[in-house]
Design a protein around this motif. Structure first.
Motif, PDB file in Angstrom:
ATOM      1  N   LYS A   3       0.856  -1.185   0.000  1.00 48.10           N
ATOM      2  CA  LYS A   3       0.000   0.000   0.000  1.00 48.10           C
ATOM      3  C   LYS A   3       0.895   1.240   0.000  1.00 48.10           C
ATOM      4  CE  LYS A   3      -3.909   0.939   2.611  1.00 48.10           C
ATOM      5  NZ  LYS A   3      -4.636   1.050   3.893  1.00 48.10           N
ATOM      6  N   ASP A 139      -2.695   4.808  -2.682  1.00 49.73           N
ATOM      7  CA  ASP A 139      -3.801   4.004  -2.154  1.00 49.73           C
ATOM      8  C   ASP A 139      -4.529   4.688  -1.005  1.00 49.73           C
ATOM      9  OD1 ASP A 139      -3.288   1.527  -3.732  1.00 49.73           O
ATOM     10  OD2 ASP A 139      -1.391   1.605  -2.630  1.00 49.73           O
ATOM     11  N   GLU A 184      -9.221   6.361   1.436  1.00 45.48           N
ATOM     12  CA  GLU A 184      -8.681   5.330   0.565  1.00 45.48           C
ATOM     13  C   GLU A 184      -9.164   5.570  -0.845  1.00 45.48           C
ATOM     14  OE1 GLU A 184      -9.803   1.533   2.196  1.00 45.48           O
ATOM     15  OE2 GLU A 184      -8.132   1.589   3.632  1.00 45.48           O
TER      16      GLU A 184
END
Length: 187
Positions: A3, A139, A184
């Motif tokens: 991520k 992300d 996100e």
């Protein structure tokens, strides 16, 4: 796949630095500093643009040795020194403190790093993060919005070619008036 997280302190009008690279307004409270320290501890690798690298490397390698360093600053300095870092720059000649220098294509290298096994990566520096945003590599966004208007400077968000849809995952208010929001990327 790792991520990639982009998070920084910013003014209410969206700047990470006021004109002249002035960041005096963004000095975090103890609580906010602890949040960023905990974020650093949870990070496996930090990616820096040259400007932010120069700011961070001018203080944190010896931040724990300063006579007025708080226990939190001592802990942060040690974490910062020990963690793996990558600096993307064509102007810096060498780096230290568990850091690797990349002079080539930043987006290609960030894509490669994301594809590796490992924990989360943080990215810092408006220019570098902007390139990663445009490539669709971010992300998660963490915005620590300070109650100040600076009127110009270095924006947190760069110009994008397409919309990026986000989902709010967390909000938190710090006693100093900073509001932290985490989003996100919706894919």
């Amino acid at each position: 796949m790792r991520k990639l997280i982009y998070g920084m302190n910013l003014s209410l009008d969206g700047y990470i630095a006021a004109p002249g690279d002035d960041i005096r307004w963004s000095v975090p409270s103890e609580e906010l500093f602890q949040f960023w320290s905990d974020q650093l501890q949870a990070t496996d690798l930090t990616l820096y643009g040259s400007k932010l690298w120069q700011t961070m490397s001018s203080y944190w390698p010896t931040g724990d040795q300063q006579p007025d360093a708080t226990p939190a600053e001592i802990e942060y300095a040690r974490r910062w020194r020990d963690m793996s870092k990558v600096v993307f720059s064509s102007t810096i000649g060498e780096v230290d403190w568990n850091t690797r220098l990349v002079t080539g294509d930043a987006v290609a290298e960030i894509s490669r790093l994301k594809g590796e096994d490992g924990g989360p990566m943080d990215i810092g520096g408006a220019t570098l993060a902007g390139a990663a945003m445009r490539a669709g590599l971010i992300d998660e966004y963490i915005l620590a919005t300070a109650p100040v208007l600076v009127g110009g400077g270095t924006p947190f968000f760069s110009a994008l070619d397409n919309w990026v849809n986000l989902s709010l995952v967390d909000t938190r208010t710090f006693p100093c008036g900073v509001i932290l929001t985490r989003y996100e990327t919706r894919r």
